[in-house]
Design an enzyme around this catalytic site. Structure first.
Site, PDB file in Angstrom:
ATOM      1  N   LYS A  87       0.801  -1.213   0.000  1.00 15.26           N
ATOM      2  CA  LYS A  87       0.000   0.000   0.000  1.00 15.26           C
ATOM      3  C   LYS A  87       0.841   1.273   0.000  1.00 15.26           C
ATOM      4  O   LYS A  87       0.318   2.362  -0.244  1.00 15.26           O
ATOM      5  CB  LYS A  87      -0.955  -0.004   1.197  1.00 15.26           C
ATOM      6  CG  LYS A  87      -1.953  -1.145   1.201  1.00 15.26           C
ATOM      7  CD  LYS A  87      -2.840  -1.149  -0.032  1.00 15.26           C
ATOM      8  CE  LYS A  87      -3.919  -2.229   0.078  1.00 15.26           C
ATOM      9  NZ  LYS A  87      -4.787  -2.288  -1.115  1.00 15.26           N
ATOM     10  N   SER A 329      -2.741 -12.427   4.324  1.00 10.33           N
ATOM     11  CA  SER A 329      -2.982 -12.247   2.886  1.00 10.33           C
ATOM     12  C   SER A 329      -1.838 -12.849   2.070  1.00 10.33           C
ATOM     13  O   SER A 329      -2.074 -13.488   1.035  1.00 10.33           O
ATOM     14  CB  SER A 329      -3.147 -10.760   2.561  1.00 10.33           C
ATOM     15  OG  SER A 329      -2.063 -10.007   3.055  1.00 10.33           O
TER      16      SER A 329
END
Length: 401
Positions: A87, A329
């Site tokens: 991110k 994840s």
């Protein structure tokens, strides 16, 4: 191995692997000789600010303890970004895009709704650029993420669990409407996926220029990595199969049901196929516009469902067998890659994306069975020598004379 010897081996390897002595092959193994020779040489310069460190993350080959025989499985380690997640790319992309468009000026406030990693990344860029930062975050996400954002100077507004991801988005919209703040719109902003198209995808293509990449596996949060990197990979390597992973408990894409949208592209309501799942950062309770705009049915070759328990298990396996500390994840993406590998043709090379570090998950199910105190085996080791013992129920023992 001395640098001179390593450079000689690099030359020999380029001339032909048969010229490299067997002892050298054992010493070097499968590590790039250039990486070994470069240790100690630095980066050849300095950086003007932390955001310049975003991108160019490394790819690491998984060993035979995890990968099936005849197939090579790799991981792209996005936790090498400065704030330890993929991110960081998104935050730099959106804020720099807003600056170029004149939407941000010194002292402005940037707002985003996030499960944590985007908020940490946005807080980093805001701290470096001198913007105020307000993050809305749903209650279930890990508390260590809140603390990291606050350490970076952000204000974190926690929203009720029952509101899900849609609730934190609504709160961010309300705050911006009332105060005139800038909303980053990570789920709708084209700058998100375009940055991945310009960086993440080309990085992968370049890192595999001397190897034939056959499969690329990723999950989705906003869909930016899948959309942007996927397009870049398909353009350069059209035969690569793209596998998009989705939580088994939240099969939004699999359901075939679209997300209803407001005029700005944000979701009207929660998706009917959504259910709570432990893979933080993956699949909010709506299909992001960034993902939908990618036309996933055309870009991907396969949609792969990942059980949450397998995401946790494989993340632990990566730590235990590879020394790679990634989150749930990353475990989920690697699980999908390893399952694909079982049926892939011999000689296949499969790359999985690891979005972040396992340190973001200390208060989550990933660490639920990992104790802080010494277990019985550790206590026995402690007692095997006489000094500095801290045994429960006994007086501490310091150095024995």
């Amino acid at each position: 191995m001395k640098v001179f010897e390593t450079v000689v081996l690099m030359v020999l390897l380029r001339l032909g692997s048969s010229l490299v002595p067997s002892w050298a092959k054992r010493m070097v193994g499968s590590r790039p000789l250039s990486a070994i020779a470069g240790r100690g040489s630095g980066r050849g310069g300095v950086y003007s600010d932390v955001t310049q460190l975003v991108g160019n993350t490394p790819v690491v080959k998984l060993n035979e303890k995890m990968a099936p025989p005849g197939v090579e499985v790799y991981a792209k380690c996005e936790f090498f970004n400065p704030l330890s997640s993929v991110k960081d790319r998104l935050a730099v992309a959106i804020i720099e895009d807003a600056e170029k468009k004149g939407l941000l000026k010194s002292g402005d406030t940037v707002v985003e709704a996030t499960s944590g990693n985007t908020g940490i990344a946005v807080a980093m860029v805001c701290a470096q650029r001198g913007y105020n930062c307000v993050i809305t975050m749903a209650e279930p996400f890990s508390v260590e993420r809140r603390r990291l954002m606050r350490m970076l100077g952000a204000k974190v507004i926690v929203t009720p669990k029952a509101g899900k991801g849609t609730g934190m988005v609504r709160k961010a919209e309300e705050l911006c409407a009332k105060h005139g703040w800038f909303l980053a719109h990570q789920f709708e902003n084209e700058a998100n996926w375009k940055f991945h198209q310009a960086t993440t995808g080309p990085e992968i293509v370049n890192d595999f220029k001397n190897k034939k990449l056959t499969h690329w596996v990723t999950g989705y949060g906003t869909g930016g990595t899948f959309h942007g990197a996927g397009k870049a990979i398909k353009k350069a390597l059209p035969k690569v199969k793209i596998i998009l992973a989705e939580p088994e408990a939240a099969p939004l894409l699999k359901s075939g049901v679209k997300t209803d949208r407001n005029p700005d592209g944000s979701p009207v309501d929660s998706h009917p196929a959504f259910a709570s799942h432990p893979i933080q950062g993956w699949t909010p309770d709506f299909i992001p516009k960034v993902l939908e705009d990618a036309e996933p049915q055309n870009l991907m070759d396969q949609l792969f469902m990942v059980p949450g328990s397998q995401g946790i298990k494989v993340a632990k396996d990566l730590a235990a067998f590879e020394g790679i500390l990634t989150g749930i994840s990353g475990g989920g993406t690697t699980y999908a890659a390893l399952e694909i590998a079982k049926n892939a043709p011999e000689g296949s090379r499969i790359l999985a994306m690891l979005p972040d570090t396992g340190e973001r998950y200390l208060s989550t199910p990933l660490f639920a069975d990992i104790p802080a105190d010494m277990n019985e085996e550790e206590l026995e080791i402690a007692k095997s020598t006489p000094s500095f013992q801290l045994i429960p129920g006994e007086e501490p023992v310091l150095q024995v004379a």
